[in-house]
Design a protein around this motif. Sequence first.
Motif, mmCIF file in Angstrom:
data_model
loop_
_atom_site.group_PDB
_atom_site.id
_atom_site.type_symbol
_atom_site.label_atom_id
_atom_site.label_comp_id
_atom_site.label_asym_id
_atom_site.label_seq_id
_atom_site.Cartn_x
_atom_site.Cartn_y
_atom_site.Cartn_z
ATOM 1 N N ARG A 136 12.202 -0.855 -6.827
ATOM 2 C CA ARG A 136 11.113 -0.404 -5.957
ATOM 3 C C ARG A 136 10.782 -1.507 -4.958
ATOM 4 N N THR A 137 10.241 -1.125 -3.817
ATOM 5 C CA THR A 137 9.768 -2.138 -2.886
ATOM 6 C C THR A 137 8.601 -2.889 -3.523
ATOM 7 N N LEU A 138 8.362 -4.106 -3.057
ATOM 8 C CA LEU A 138 7.299 -4.927 -3.639
ATOM 9 C C LEU A 138 5.947 -4.249 -3.526
ATOM 10 N N ASP A 139 5.651 -3.671 -2.378
ATOM 11 C CA ASP A 139 4.348 -3.016 -2.232
ATOM 12 C C ASP A 139 4.205 -1.835 -3.181
ATOM 13 N N ARG A 140 5.278 -1.109 -3.409
ATOM 14 C CA ARG A 140 5.219 0.017 -4.341
ATOM 15 C C ARG A 140 5.049 -0.485 -5.780
ATOM 16 N N PHE A 141 5.756 -1.528 -6.145
ATOM 17 C CA PHE A 141 5.645 -2.047 -7.512
ATOM 18 C C PHE A 141 4.238 -2.582 -7.768
ATOM 19 N N VAL A 142 3.693 -3.353 -6.807
ATOM 20 C CA VAL A 142 2.338 -3.886 -6.967
ATOM 21 C C VAL A 142 1.333 -2.746 -7.098
ATOM 22 N N ALA A 143 1.509 -1.702 -6.314
ATOM 23 C CA ALA A 143 0.608 -0.556 -6.414
ATOM 24 C C ALA A 143 0.731 0.140 -7.762
ATOM 25 N N ASP A 144 1.965 0.335 -8.224
ATOM 26 C CA ASP A 144 2.183 1.075 -9.470
ATOM 27 C C ASP A 144 1.706 0.307 -10.695
ATOM 28 N N ARG A 145 1.876 -1.023 -10.683
ATOM 29 C CA ARG A 145 1.621 -1.793 -11.901
ATOM 30 C C ARG A 145 0.307 -2.588 -11.883
ATOM 31 N N ILE A 146 -0.267 -2.784 -10.682
ATOM 32 C CA ILE A 146 -1.462 -3.640 -10.616
ATOM 33 C C ILE A 146 -2.635 -2.931 -9.934
ATOM 34 N N THR A 147 -2.496 -2.631 -8.662
ATOM 35 C CA THR A 147 -3.681 -2.194 -7.918
ATOM 36 C C THR A 147 -4.155 -0.799 -8.307
ATOM 37 N N ARG A 148 -3.223 0.162 -8.440
ATOM 38 C CA ARG A 148 -3.649 1.517 -8.796
ATOM 39 C C ARG A 148 -4.225 1.583 -10.210
ATOM 40 N N PRO A 149 -3.576 0.990 -11.223
ATOM 41 C CA PRO A 149 -4.173 1.017 -12.565
ATOM 42 C C PRO A 149 -5.545 0.350 -12.634
ATOM 43 N N LEU A 150 -5.749 -0.697 -11.837
ATOM 44 C CA LEU A 150 -7.036 -1.391 -11.858
ATOM 45 C C LEU A 150 -8.072 -0.743 -10.945
ATOM 46 N N GLY A 151 -7.686 0.268 -10.203
ATOM 47 C CA GLY A 151 -8.627 0.937 -9.310
ATOM 48 C C GLY A 151 -8.958 0.139 -8.062
ATOM 49 N N LEU A 152 -8.024 -0.686 -7.593
ATOM 50 C CA LEU A 152 -8.253 -1.515 -6.413
ATOM 51 C C LEU A 152 -7.913 -0.708 -5.162
ATOM 52 N N VAL A 153 -8.852 0.116 -4.744
ATOM 53 C CA VAL A 153 -8.574 1.107 -3.704
ATOM 54 C C VAL A 153 -8.411 0.478 -2.320
ATOM 55 N N ASP A 154 -8.894 -0.750 -2.141
ATOM 56 C CA ASP A 154 -8.797 -1.399 -0.834
ATOM 57 C C ASP A 154 -7.799 -2.546 -0.818
ATOM 58 N N THR A 155 -6.919 -2.601 -1.805
ATOM 59 C CA THR A 155 -5.973 -3.706 -1.909
ATOM 60 C C THR A 155 -4.551 -3.194 -1.743
ATOM 61 N N GLY A 156 -3.811 -3.831 -0.854
ATOM 62 C CA GLY A 156 -2.421 -3.452 -0.638
ATOM 63 C C GLY A 156 -1.900 -4.066 0.642
ATOM 64 N N TYR A 157 -0.703 -3.684 0.999
ATOM 65 C CA TYR A 157 -0.042 -4.194 2.193
ATOM 66 C C TYR A 157 -0.159 -3.158 3.310
ATOM 67 N N ASN A 158 -0.110 -3.631 4.554
ATOM 68 C CA ASN A 158 -0.103 -2.733 5.718
ATOM 69 C C ASN A 158 -1.183 -1.659 5.595
ATOM 70 N N PRO A 159 -2.446 -2.050 5.694
ATOM 71 C CA PRO A 159 -3.537 -1.077 5.504
ATOM 72 C C PRO A 159 -3.463 0.056 6.513
#
Length: 583
Positions: A245-268
């Motif tokens: 997976r791309t890094l942004d997708r992996f971070v979303a799948d394993r970190i930000t989405r599970p933790l509910g970090l709705v404003d955290t990610g790449y390329n807003p």
Amino acid sequence: MGGWKPGKLLCALLVVAASASSAVAVAEQSRPGGRAEGRFDLPQAGFAPASTVLRPGSPEQVGLDPGPIREADAAIAGWTRPSPAHPLFSGAVTLLVHHGVVVDRTATGQALRYADAAGTELPADQQVPMRPDTIFDVASVSKLFTSVAVLCLVEDGKVAVDRPVAAYLPEFGVNGKAAITVRQLLTHTSGLEPFIPLWRDWPDPPSRIRAVLERAPVTPPGSTYTYSDLNLITLGVLVERLSGRTLDRFVADRITRPLGLVDTGYNPPAEKLGRIAATEFQTAPPRGLVRGQVHDENAWSLGGVAGHAGVFSTAADLAVLGQMVLNGGSYGGVRVLRPETVATMLTNYNAAFPGDDHGLGFELDQRWYMGGLSGPRTAGHTGFTGTSLVIDPASRSIAVLLTNRVHPTREWGSVNVARERLASGLSLAMAVRPRVGPDAWWAPPGDATTATLTTPALTARRPMRVRFDAFVDTEQTDVLVLESSTDGQVWTPVAVRATGPGAPVGRTEQLAGSGHRSWWRVDGDVPPGRDVTLRWRSTTDSRYTGRGIAVDAIVVTDGDRTLLNGEKEPHVLRPLGWRPRTR
């Protein structure tokens, strides 16, 4: 996780030790005055309960003194105002957490303020004020997300931190890099240089990634600490290669989405632009005012997603990431990492490089931005755009500072003073209870200061024994010294011996240290004589202080005879810069 077996043993020992220490902490809290909330001198071992989630509150609700926090807030707000020509930074958002309670949250200054690199201010109606949920380009704080992603793969059995990177990325194992390990990338001991201008010297993302992977180290791997973006760019590629997976997708799948970090990610997304803090007005490359795109030129040239930079986030989201670490890898019923993985992540692997303490991706014990929260387990990171995250397991506290200090130009200066001030404000809000009696003598922390606490002239027929308790939380250049004099003009240091957690070994003429957060019992001997005066001198250098220095329970004896008892006769002591305090 084959190559990580030594780490497993270490983690097992850490978990056992943490459990034992937690039992001690519980026992402390069961005693009168032993509640850990609001206390700096009751350091916590192990992790916070996994059920801890952030909730709003006040400093007073968790035993904190709001004064130092308010003073730090006022200082940060002041730095957003011109002084003399321009502010230190355009605007800032802060957030402080203690034992799961959000005790302070501020927004000051402007998210968008300037029209050009010269600092021409936009008309007032075109400026955008900071708000608590302003989204920031967090720059190198992104490295923490990449590091957590790598550790997720370790837990999946796809990576072993002590295996060579070339085992996963064969093209990396050239030009003297065949033996560089994943751990060396995470701890910045690979020997790779800090930065190369990918955006300028290579034409497209594939060639830029190839340039990083093929780059030769500039020092022998493992021989030095050199903070390097190339380490984390490589780890970002490793995550992508092994996860599929791309890094942004992996971070979303394993970190930000599970933790509910709705404003955290790449390329807003474009719809969030109104909440994003502006960064620099760039002329090389000619990007103009950068807002909503990553500021880092190399990350921008890689499409906004890279292992070293690219993440956008808010103070609230970063606080959740910090609490997940304090909880041992869990938050809100979701487990991102196992406790033993987090324990390993916060272990210093750079003992050979004093001052450059580093866990797996997380910096440790960096007073220049962690201030009074510094300690061997204090973890965090900073970002070039003016951001910092400090996570202190010993007090179960978090300090988030987000500024857009590169708006409109990176040349206006550093925000380290603000980083340190915010973290120190939270540390000073916590109590250090006197060891004996209702109060102790405190020398407040400050830069380039000297404070003295002096006895009356004493006469001893035999060697004087001086005993006292000391709380010392300072950098090594900020010291407490016991001195004696027979004329009040020439002072001679007295060698003392301190006992307690973190105390210096053997006799010493200077007391300094941090991270232990405990009182020491101190004693020293002074030759007999008439009109001998003693004084306790606290001296600080020009930058950086910790929680400060306190002296309590002073007793001076001559054999069986008591010459001075500081608890019974505090009025005979002459303070200059010291003051009695109950906390």
